[in-house]
Design an enzyme around this catalytic site. Structure first.
Site, short mmCIF file in Angstrom:
data_model
loop_
_atom_site.label_atom_id
_atom_site.label_comp_id
_atom_site.label_asym_id
_atom_site.label_seq_id
_atom_site.Cartn_x
_atom_site.Cartn_y
_atom_site.Cartn_z
N LYS A 13 0.84 -1.22 0.00
CA LYS A 13 0.00 0.00 0.00
C LYS A 13 0.88 1.26 0.00
CE LYS A 13 -1.93 -1.11 3.95
NZ LYS A 13 -1.23 -2.37 4.26
N ARG A 88 -9.87 0.70 8.44
CA ARG A 88 -9.40 -0.63 8.83
C ARG A 88 -10.45 -1.41 9.59
NH1 ARG A 88 -3.59 0.46 8.79
NH2 ARG A 88 -2.47 -1.47 9.14
N ARG A 127 12.11 -5.31 5.49
CA ARG A 127 11.86 -3.92 5.08
C ARG A 127 12.66 -2.90 5.88
NH1 ARG A 127 5.86 -1.67 5.50
NH2 ARG A 127 6.04 -2.43 7.62
N ARG A 160 11.10 -0.43 11.39
CA ARG A 160 9.98 -0.13 12.29
C ARG A 160 9.94 -1.08 13.49
NH1 ARG A 160 4.85 0.49 8.37
NH2 ARG A 160 3.90 -0.77 10.00
N ARG A 171 -0.47 -8.78 13.36
CA ARG A 171 -1.09 -7.80 12.44
C ARG A 171 -1.90 -8.51 11.35
NH1 ARG A 171 4.33 -4.72 11.21
NH2 ARG A 171 3.28 -3.83 9.41
P1 AP5 Z 1 4.96 -1.60 1.88
O1 AP5 Z 1 4.60 -0.83 0.66
O2 AP5 Z 1 5.72 -0.89 2.96
O3 AP5 Z 1 3.65 -2.32 2.46
P2 AP5 Z 1 2.39 -1.73 3.21
O4 AP5 Z 1 1.20 -2.42 2.66
O5 AP5 Z 1 2.40 -0.23 3.19
O6 AP5 Z 1 2.70 -2.31 4.67
P3 AP5 Z 1 2.60 -1.66 6.10
O7 AP5 Z 1 3.39 -2.53 7.03
O8 AP5 Z 1 2.97 -0.21 6.10
O9 AP5 Z 1 1.11 -1.84 6.38
P4 AP5 Z 1 0.42 -1.96 7.71
O10 AP5 Z 1 -0.97 -1.87 7.24
O11 AP5 Z 1 0.75 -3.13 8.53
O12 AP5 Z 1 1.05 -0.74 8.54
P5 AP5 Z 1 0.53 0.74 8.88
O13 AP5 Z 1 1.70 1.62 8.89
O14 AP5 Z 1 -0.64 1.10 8.03
O15 AP5 Z 1 5.79 -2.90 1.42
C1 AP5 Z 1 6.36 -3.77 2.37
C2 AP5 Z 1 7.75 -4.24 1.88
O16 AP5 Z 1 7.59 -5.06 0.73
C3 AP5 Z 1 8.70 -3.10 1.47
O17 AP5 Z 1 10.00 -3.44 1.85
C4 AP5 Z 1 8.56 -3.02 -0.05
O18 AP5 Z 1 9.76 -2.56 -0.64
C5 AP5 Z 1 8.25 -4.49 -0.41
N1 AP5 Z 1 7.31 -4.63 -1.53
C6 AP5 Z 1 6.19 -3.88 -1.79
N2 AP5 Z 1 5.57 -4.31 -2.90
C7 AP5 Z 1 6.30 -5.38 -3.35
C8 AP5 Z 1 6.17 -6.28 -4.47
N3 AP5 Z 1 5.16 -6.16 -5.36
N4 AP5 Z 1 7.09 -7.26 -4.60
C9 AP5 Z 1 8.12 -7.39 -3.71
N5 AP5 Z 1 8.30 -6.56 -2.65
C10 AP5 Z 1 7.40 -5.57 -2.47
O19 AP5 Z 1 -0.03 0.53 10.36
C11 AP5 Z 1 0.82 0.28 11.44
C12 AP5 Z 1 0.01 0.22 12.73
O20 AP5 Z 1 -0.64 1.50 12.96
C13 AP5 Z 1 -1.15 -0.80 12.75
O21 AP5 Z 1 -0.70 -2.08 13.12
C14 AP5 Z 1 -2.08 -0.13 13.80
O22 AP5 Z 1 -1.64 -0.38 15.12
C15 AP5 Z 1 -1.95 1.34 13.52
N6 AP5 Z 1 -2.94 1.84 12.54
C16 AP5 Z 1 -2.68 2.37 11.32
N7 AP5 Z 1 -3.82 2.71 10.70
C17 AP5 Z 1 -4.83 2.38 11.55
C18 AP5 Z 1 -6.25 2.47 11.46
N8 AP5 Z 1 -6.86 2.97 10.38
N9 AP5 Z 1 -6.99 2.02 12.51
C19 AP5 Z 1 -6.40 1.53 13.62
N10 AP5 Z 1 -5.06 1.41 13.76
C20 AP5 Z 1 -4.28 1.84 12.73
#
Ligand code: AP5
Length: 213
Positions: A13, A88, A127, A160, A171
């Site tokens: 994402k 979410r 990552r 992270r 997660r």
């Molecule tokens: P990346 O693009 O970083 O993936 P992502 O989907 O953005 O993953 P996140 O870990 O950021 O998502 P998340 O939803 O767990 O975390 P968030 O920060 O939202 O890609 C990942 C890796 O793979 C990278 O190294 C990239 O280079 C590689 N990659 C990407 N695409 C690829 C491909 N096609 N092929 C190969 N490699 C690839 O949330 C964190 C925390 O915040 C949550 O756990 C929660 O506690 C809180 N939070 C956030 N939003 C909310 C909400 N709305 N409600 C409640 N709590 C929330």
């Protein structure tokens, strides 16, 4: 253009949101990034969110709905935005529909980036992210030319706190239990599209651009 990018942790994402933001000139609104900034700054929101984030659980709906409700009213969102990591829960999705309706707006695209759980664990545990510009890297799929340094801006790459295997598995569980029902919510509205996130990053980006036009 108002777009929601859905997908499990590590589905891509953030990677794709940054590319779409660059191509279409609209901001990426990542609740994860905003919450991490609040934790780092030690604000009231940050203090409330810290424990949930470290364990891989969700932060409460009222906190994230409040953050997004304020953010989408800012000037740079007038031409549209990309929601990354929000909504979410079905409650968050309903709150979003309501806040947009009040301003006579609606979401144009909801795109789910799909990928297998084991692939996601591998992606997240390899990552790193630039502490300065937010660019993402991976030990296997996207290496920086100089170890620990961002190719784009020379910033230091960091890992992270929630990117360890135990927290990632939590997660993923939270994603299947609480976030997957959001897909049903948008599916019923006929707004949901799917992109295969197992493809290479450029192919995923091309598939997204085909949908967005
Ligand atoms: P990346 O693009 O970083 O993936 P992502 O989907 O953005 O993953 P996140 O870990 O950021 O998502 P998340 O939803 O767990 O975390 P968030 O920060 O939202 O890609 C990942 C890796 O793979 C990278 O190294 C990239 O280079 C590689 N990659 C990407 N695409 C690829 C491909 N096609 N092929 C190969 N490699 C690839 O949330 C964190 C925390 O915040 C949550 O756990 C929660 O506690 C809180 N939070 C956030 N939003 C909310 C909400 N709305 N409600 C409640 N709590 C929330």
């Amino acid at each position: 253009m108002k777009l929601i990018l859905m997908g499990g942790p590590g589905a891509g994402k953030g990677t794709q949101a940054r590319r779409i933001a660059e191509k279409y000139g609209i901001p990426q609104l990542s609740t994860g990034d905003m919450l991490r900034a609040a934790v780092k700054a030690g604000t009231e929101v940050g203090l409330k969110a810290k424990a949930a984030m470290e364990s891989g659980s969700l932060v409460t709906d009222d906190i994230v709905v409040g953050i997004i409700s304020d953010r989408i009213q800012e000037d740079d969102c007038k031409g549209g935005f990309i929601l990354d990591g929000f909504p979410r829960t079905v409650e968050q999705a309903k709150a979003l529909t309501k806040m947009l309706k009040k301003r006579d707006l609606k979401i144009d695209f909801v795109i789910d980036i799909t990928a297998d759980d084991e692939e996601l664990v591998g992606r997240i545990t390899g990552r790193s992210t630039c502490s300065k510009c937010g660019e993402g890297y991976h030990t296997m799929f996207k290496k920086s030319s100089k170890e620990g340094i961002c190719d784009k801006c020379g910033g230091e790459l960091t890992t992270r706190a929630d990117d360890n295997e135990e927290t990632v598995r939590n997660r993923l569980g939270v994603y299947h239990e609480q976030t997957a029902p959001v897909l049903g919510y948008y599916g019923k509205k006929g707004a949901l599209k799917e992109v295969n996130g197992m493809l290479a990053m450029d192919e995923v980006f091309n598939a997204l651009c085909t949908i967005l036009g």
